[in-house]
Design a protein around this motif. Structure first.
Motif, PDB file in Angstrom:
ATOM      1  N   GLN A  63       0.944  -1.156  -0.022  1.00 29.40           N
ATOM      2  CA  GLN A  63      -0.190  -0.089   0.058  1.00 29.40           C
ATOM      3  C   GLN A  63       0.834   1.185   0.165  1.00 29.40           C
ATOM      4  O   GLN A  63       0.479   2.344  -0.784  1.00 29.40           O
ATOM      5  N   LYS A  64       1.877   1.142   0.676  1.00 25.00           N
ATOM      6  CA  LYS A  64       2.924   2.531   0.858  1.00 25.00           C
ATOM      7  C   LYS A  64       3.486   2.736  -0.573  1.00 25.00           C
ATOM      8  O   LYS A  64       3.644   3.828  -0.795  1.00 25.00           O
ATOM      9  N   SER A  65       4.069   1.536  -1.381  1.00 26.01           N
ATOM     10  CA  SER A  65       4.814   1.863  -2.449  1.00 26.01           C
ATOM     11  C   SER A  65       3.984   2.386  -3.593  1.00 26.01           C
ATOM     12  O   SER A  65       4.652   2.435  -4.642  1.00 26.01           O
ATOM     13  N   THR A  66       2.855   2.281  -3.394  1.00 27.29           N
ATOM     14  CA  THR A  66       1.833   2.616  -4.692  1.00 27.29           C
ATOM     15  C   THR A  66       1.882   4.241  -4.989  1.00 27.29           C
ATOM     16  O   THR A  66       1.363   4.743  -5.881  1.00 27.29           O
ATOM     17  N   SER A  67       2.464   4.881  -3.875  1.00 26.17           N
ATOM     18  CA  SER A  67       2.746   6.414  -4.102  1.00 26.17           C
ATOM     19  C   SER A  67       4.064   6.936  -3.812  1.00 26.17           C
ATOM     20  O   SER A  67       5.016   5.960  -3.481  1.00 26.17           O
ATOM     21  N   GLY A  68       4.141   8.202  -3.987  1.00 27.41           N
ATOM     22  CA  GLY A  68       5.704   8.733  -3.754  1.00 27.41           C
ATOM     23  C   GLY A  68       6.561   8.464  -4.828  1.00 27.41           C
ATOM     24  O   GLY A  68       6.197   7.621  -5.788  1.00 27.41           O
ATOM     25  N   GLN A  69       7.823   8.913  -4.753  1.00 28.12           N
ATOM     26  CA  GLN A  69       8.757   8.649  -5.723  1.00 28.12           C
ATOM     27  C   GLN A  69       9.854   7.590  -5.076  1.00 28.12           C
ATOM     28  O   GLN A  69      10.234   7.254  -4.095  1.00 28.12           O
ATOM     29  N   LYS A  70      10.392   6.637  -6.051  1.00 30.36           N
ATOM     30  CA  LYS A  70      11.534   5.720  -5.884  1.00 30.36           C
ATOM     31  C   LYS A  70      12.593   6.445  -5.442  1.00 30.36           C
ATOM     32  O   LYS A  70      13.130   7.581  -6.091  1.00 30.36           O
ATOM     33  N   PRO A  71      13.653   5.838  -4.937  1.00 29.04           N
ATOM     34  CA  PRO A  71      14.971   6.316  -4.585  1.00 29.04           C
ATOM     35  C   PRO A  71      15.705   6.473  -6.028  1.00 29.04           C
ATOM     36  O   PRO A  71      15.314   5.979  -7.231  1.00 29.04           O
ATOM     37  N   THR A  72      16.517   7.392  -6.008  1.00 28.81           N
ATOM     38  CA  THR A  72      17.781   7.620  -7.076  1.00 28.81           C
ATOM     39  C   THR A  72      19.025   7.401  -6.371  1.00 28.81           C
ATOM     40  O   THR A  72      19.272   8.451  -5.520  1.00 28.81           O
ATOM     41  N   ILE A  73      19.695   6.699  -6.888  1.00 29.26           N
ATOM     42  CA  ILE A  73      21.225   6.208  -6.478  1.00 29.26           C
ATOM     43  C   ILE A  73      22.143   7.097  -6.926  1.00 29.26           C
ATOM     44  O   ILE A  73      22.176   7.688  -8.128  1.00 29.26           O
ATOM     45  N   THR A  74      22.792   8.010  -5.993  1.00 30.69           N
ATOM     46  CA  THR A  74      23.799   9.125  -6.538  1.00 30.69           C
ATOM     47  C   THR A  74      25.104   8.409  -6.239  1.00 30.69           C
ATOM     48  O   THR A  74      26.007   9.009  -7.050  1.00 30.69           O
ATOM     49  N   SER A  75      25.278   7.526  -5.493  1.00 30.01           N
ATOM     50  CA  SER A  75      26.553   6.807  -5.481  1.00 30.01           C
ATOM     51  C   SER A  75      26.408   5.227  -5.183  1.00 30.01           C
ATOM     52  O   SER A  75      25.598   4.892  -4.388  1.00 30.01           O
ATOM     53  N   PRO A  76      26.972   4.578  -5.947  1.00 32.82           N
ATOM     54  CA  PRO A  76      28.157   4.681  -6.897  1.00 32.82           C
ATOM     55  C   PRO A  76      27.465   5.325  -8.262  1.00 32.82           C
ATOM     56  O   PRO A  76      26.172   5.235  -8.394  1.00 32.82           O
ATOM     57  N   GLN A  77      28.584   6.099  -8.825  1.00 34.01           N
ATOM     58  CA  GLN A  77      28.235   6.945 -10.023  1.00 34.01           C
ATOM     59  C   GLN A  77      28.127   6.138 -11.304  1.00 34.01           C
ATOM     60  O   GLN A  77      28.951   5.061 -11.431  1.00 34.01           O
TER      61      GLN A  77
ATOM     62  N   SER B 124      45.326  -3.557  -0.929  1.00 34.68           N
ATOM     63  CA  SER B 124      44.562  -3.272   0.056  1.00 34.68           C
ATOM     64  C   SER B 124      43.014  -3.982  -0.202  1.00 34.68           C
ATOM     65  O   SER B 124      42.088  -3.270   0.142  1.00 34.68           O
ATOM     66  N   ALA B 125      43.038  -5.033  -1.071  1.00 31.98           N
ATOM     67  CA  ALA B 125      41.870  -5.611  -1.387  1.00 31.98           C
ATOM     68  C   ALA B 125      41.256  -5.944  -0.076  1.00 31.98           C
ATOM     69  O   ALA B 125      41.698  -6.606   1.133  1.00 31.98           O
ATOM     70  N   GLY B 126      39.838  -5.844   0.069  1.00 32.49           N
ATOM     71  CA  GLY B 126      38.963  -6.216   1.235  1.00 32.49           C
ATOM     72  C   GLY B 126      39.155  -4.976   2.325  1.00 32.49           C
ATOM     73  O   GLY B 126      38.330  -5.075   3.391  1.00 32.49           O
ATOM     74  N   GLU B 127      39.725  -4.167   2.106  1.00 32.67           N
ATOM     75  CA  GLU B 127      39.648  -2.653   3.029  1.00 32.67           C
ATOM     76  C   GLU B 127      39.204  -1.530   2.382  1.00 32.67           C
ATOM     77  O   GLU B 127      38.652  -0.732   3.153  1.00 32.67           O
ATOM     78  N   GLU B 128      39.375  -1.442   0.978  1.00 31.96           N
ATOM     79  CA  GLU B 128      38.725  -0.150   0.433  1.00 31.96           C
ATOM     80  C   GLU B 128      36.982  -0.285   0.514  1.00 31.96           C
ATOM     81  O   GLU B 128      36.608  -1.100   0.234  1.00 31.96           O
ATOM     82  N   MET B 129      36.516   1.006   0.676  1.00 31.80           N
ATOM     83  CA  MET B 129      35.062   0.811   0.840  1.00 31.80           C
ATOM     84  C   MET B 129      34.442   1.894  -0.270  1.00 31.80           C
ATOM     85  O   MET B 129      35.056   2.909  -0.674  1.00 31.80           O
ATOM     86  N   ILE B 130      33.485   1.744  -0.663  1.00 30.59           N
ATOM     87  CA  ILE B 130      32.749   2.397  -1.748  1.00 30.59           C
ATOM     88  C   ILE B 130      31.536   2.756  -1.036  1.00 30.59           C
ATOM     89  O   ILE B 130      30.443   2.109  -0.603  1.00 30.59           O
ATOM     90  N   PRO B 131      31.250   4.216  -0.772  1.00 31.50           N
ATOM     91  CA  PRO B 131      29.792   4.608  -0.332  1.00 31.50           C
ATOM     92  C   PRO B 131      28.960   4.707  -1.137  1.00 31.50           C
ATOM     93  O   PRO B 131      28.783   4.523  -2.513  1.00 31.50           O
ATOM     94  N   PHE B 132      27.710   4.060  -0.727  1.00 32.51           N
ATOM     95  CA  PHE B 132      26.079   4.228  -1.467  1.00 32.51           C
ATOM     96  C   PHE B 132      25.336   5.155  -0.954  1.00 32.51           C
ATOM     97  O   PHE B 132      25.097   5.148   0.384  1.00 32.51           O
ATOM     98  N   THR B 133      24.717   6.049  -1.733  1.00 37.41           N
ATOM     99  CA  THR B 133      23.888   7.027  -1.110  1.00 37.41           C
ATOM    100  C   THR B 133      22.909   7.214  -2.304  1.00 37.41           C
ATOM    101  O   THR B 133      23.161   6.564  -3.442  1.00 37.41           O
TER     102      THR B 133
END
Length: 783
Positions: free
Chosen positions: A691-705, A716-725
């Motif tokens: 019921q909630k998902s029938t209205s409003g705007q879906k997310p827009t991923i800004t990162s990763p680009q 440094s494999a396994g240590e570097e991080m990528i931000p998700f926003t």
């Protein structure tokens, strides 16, 4: 040897000499009559007023003038005074020569001349010292050589261009310009007779010297009497002959528009010479120089001592005024530097073209909502001049207020053509490699000349077509030369229409009735460390560019475009005579542009819908501009008791209210700007995700680009991080993140989730707490 043998020898010798002379006459080479020497260049403004006359390479004033452009009275007077039988002899007057020889060398009386005009040309052409017997013989032979190859008219033309007229002035072209400030074709009768008698004794009859003018007047009056004897009707000119002549001395020669004159002379080849009518308007030039000097005098306490200005008629692309510096002769400000040609940082004056490109690519229209908030673009974090951020701002206001983040963001969004390539296509030269500037190019990271900046703004007024700037007056057929399209007509018009809303400087609001009626789209620019203050405007047929600063690059906090260059721009516009009131919309009549006006929501820039509290009209380009319906203002059904949102239909226990559903990134900007918004309440318990998902705007991923490969180091494999926003609807509190369909974690909607990067291609999903989702692909490379 008998007399008979002697006579035969003499006869043979005479025959041999005669044959030799005949053979020489037949085979003597044709001499060059024009390019054997150099000439002056005389620069004129568009009205024919002399700006400057240069010296030839031998330090003589010598302006070549075709005989058809020389006063007939002067030609006739010269022949009468110098060589009355000019058209009757073959270049040498034998009778006159024998008479002069007899009187001078046999009788020993005063020296008598016998040189014809042709012989004088020979002396002047080859620099012959004709005072000696050998020199006189050489002069005679050279005169015969001239008549062998040239007509009397051609020889006479050369005489008029080589004859001495006092001091270091040679030729009637230079003499008429210097002494009487007019071409040789416009000489009056007294002026013609005055100049005609000078070559016979140029030192004694120099008209610019008091004693020389007195001697000259005696000779001229004698010539006039002879003229009247042969032309009795000329007695009517007696009153004109009695009037004193206004003769200009060499020291009074004009040295006007020095930077422009130097620019013109530098653009000519070494062998170019003669009269050059330029596009400069001498009257506007003089006024501009006075206004600039007065303005700087009023601002000297602020450390403003130098300025440049360029006026370009964009309809003809002609330079009509060029103030290269405040004072050409002031070494303290390096006054001889031409500021209109110097490469300088243009500050924010290039931003309009970023907006124009964004309009053409369908990224924005004038009322599109942009974000003026802190943002990093890779390693670049732009700030505004005032160190503040406005938050949400429509494109028109962002351009007028010269906000940096929206301009950089728009430059980053360009995909059809980079801003760097745009500048190259527009004719900007001398730029470094594109990677040197990055996204700082729109903020003045590169360097342009004032001429290049004027050309760019002229392209806006010419509806997107850039044309070459000209400074030499052309024929009407040349004026309509085609240019190169760099923006669409629609985008060009819209940029000017946006800029016309830029208010004039506060200290010039009163007393400018004409300017209040005219549109003046204008933009300012301030370079880094306050080194350059710019103002560029368009009004009527003109583009005007103004710069205030120091040529040595010293900064000054007073060098701010709006407050330092802006007032001077409007002061200069005010002194230009314009016949008609000019409006930006007058450009619409020139072409049938693909433009329409539509009502949009004032706060969002989207198409107007009934829930929007206020509206405004905005131009847009059908099929190009990103016009969409607004989804910010939404109707929400609330429970009357709890005040929470319901999921079902309207009943007597519910009430309908309008709320603003701003995306989360805008909510953060509003918060940073101190603006409080009434956000929608939560749902009543029991509402399902469906019921909630029938209205409003879906997310827009800004990162990763998108279109960005992320690189991690092997060690440094396994240590570097990528931000998700992501940006989400205003009612979202949490985001759930998935990678390749596997849940990896959650974060508050206002915070970033950090994912531990590994090598490979991945599909990233963001799902909000209302069940709405978005997807983006990402590639991670390991080295």
């Amino acid at each position: 040897m008998t007399p008979r043998i002697i006579s035969r020898v003499l006869l043979v010798g005479l025959c041999a000499v005669s044959c030799g002379l005949i053979l020489w006459y037949a085979l003597c080479p044709k001499p060059e009559l024009r390019s054997f020497t150099t000439y002056s260049t005389a620069l004129f403004d568009k009205r024919g007023e002399l700006l400057r006359i240069t010296l030839a390479e031998d330090d003589r004033y010598r302006v070549y003038e075709p005989i058809d452009n020389i006063s007939e009275a002067f030609v006739a007077a010269t022949i009468m005074y110098e060589d009355q039988s000019y058209y009757d002899h073959a270049g040498v007057d034998i009778v006159a020569i024998f008479r002069a020889f007899w009187v001078t060398y046999i009788l020993g009386e005063r020296r008598m001349g016998a040189s014809t005009i042709v012989m004088q040309v020979a002396r002047l052409r080859w620099g012959i010292a004709s005072s000696s017997l050998a020199g006189k013989i050489q002069q005679i032979f050279r005169a015969l050589q001239l008549t062998r190859h040239f007509s009397k008219q051609e020889i006479l033309e050369l005489y008029f261009n080589l004859a001495p007229y006092g001091g270091n002035i040679e030729g009637i072209g230079a003499a008429s310009l210097i002494y009487f400030d007019k071409p040789a074709s416009a000489l009056s009768f007294p002026e013609a007779l005055t100049l005609a008698v000078i070559p016979q004794n140029p030192n004694k009859r120099n008209p610019a010297i008091k004693r020389g003018y007195a001697a000259l007047k005696v000779a001229r009056n004698n010539l006039y009497r002879r003229w009247v004897e042969e032309n009795p009707q000329a007695v009517s000119k007696q009153k004109h002959m009695a009037m004193p002549l206004q003769v200009r001395a060499l020291s009074a020669l004009p040295f006007r528009a020095p930077h422009f004159s130097n620019y013109m002379l530098a653009s000519q080849s070494r062998w170019a010479h003669g009269k050059l009518t330029t596009t400069l308007d001498g009257r506007i030039q003089k006024t501009f120089e006075k206004v600039t000097h007065a303005y700087l005098a009023s601002k000297s306490a602020l450390g403003m001592h130098n300025a440049s200005a360029l006026l370009l008629n964009y309809q003809t692309m002609e330079v009509e005024a060029m103030v290269g510096s405040a004072d050409f002769f002031n070494n303290d400000i390096q006054g001889q530097v031409n500021g209109t040609l110097a490469k300088r940082s243009p500050g924010s004056t290039l931003k309009p073209f970023v907006y124009g490109l964004a309009i053409d690519e369908g990224i924005i229209h004038p009322m599109s909502l942009l974000k003026d908030s802190p943002k990093k673009f890779g390693g670049f974090t732009p700030e505004n001049y005032d160190k503040q951020f406005r938050g949400p701002i429509v494109a028109k206001d962002a351009l007028i207020e010269s906000r940096n983040v929206p301009a950089v963001w728009l430059q980053a969004q360009l995909s059809h053509q980079s801003f760097y390539d745009f500048l190259l296509s527009a004719g900007v030269r001398g730029l470094a490699d594109e990677s040197f500037y990055g996204l700082a190019l729109a903020l003045g990271g590169g360097e342009l000349t004032m001429m290049e900046l004027a050309s760019l703004y002229a392209s806006l007024a010419n509806l997107g077509v850039v044309k070459p700037i000209v400074s030499v007056k052309r024929t009407q057929s040349d004026v309509s030369a085609k240019g190169k399209r760099i923006l669409s007509p629609e985008a060009s018009f819209l940029v000017l229409d946006m800029l016309k809303g830029n208010a004039s400087p506060h200290d010039l609001r009163s007393g400018l009735s004409l300017l209040e009626a005219d549109d003046i789209p204008w933009k300012t620019g301030t370079s880094w460390a306050f080194r350059d203050a710019w103002a560029v405007g368009v009004s009527g047929p003109y583009v005007l560019v103004v710069w205030v600063g120091n040529f040595d690059g010293r900064g000054n906090p007073a060098f701010v475009g709006r407050s330092a260059a802006g007032p001077l721009l409007f002061s200069l516009f005010d002194v230009i005579d314009k016949a008609d009131t000019w409006k930006v919309e007058s450009l619409l009549s020139e072409r049938n542009l693909n433009l329409k006006k539509v009502a949009v929501c004032r706060n969002t820039g989207d198409l107007l819908e009934k829930r929007c509290p206020s509206s405004v009209e905005s131009w847009f380009i059908p099929g190009v501009s990103p016009i969409k319906s607004s989804n910010v203002y939404r109707s929400v059904i609330l429970d009357k008791v709890t005040g929470l949102r319901t999921c079902g239909p309207t009943t007597q226990q519910t009430v309908e209210r309008i709320f603003e559903f701003w995306p989360s990134d805008f909510l953060r900007i509003f918060s940073q700007a101190g603006i409080s918004l009434k956000t929608p309440p939560s749902y009543v318990p029991g509402c399902s995700l469906e019921q909630k998902s029938t209205s409003g705007q879906k997310p827009t991923i800004t990162s990763p680009q998108q279109r960005v490969d992320y690189v991690i180091q092997s060690d440094s494999a396994g240590e570097e991080m990528i931000p998700f926003t992501a940006t989400v609807d205003s009612d979202v509190e949490s985001l759930f993140w998935f990678v390749n369909g596997k849940y990896v974690g959650q974060a508050k909607s206002s915070e970033a989730f950090y994912w531990q990067a590994t090598n490979g291609d991945f599909v990233v999903n963001a799902v909000d707490d209302a069940g709405r989702s978005a997807t983006k692909n990402v590639r991670v490379l390991q080295f």
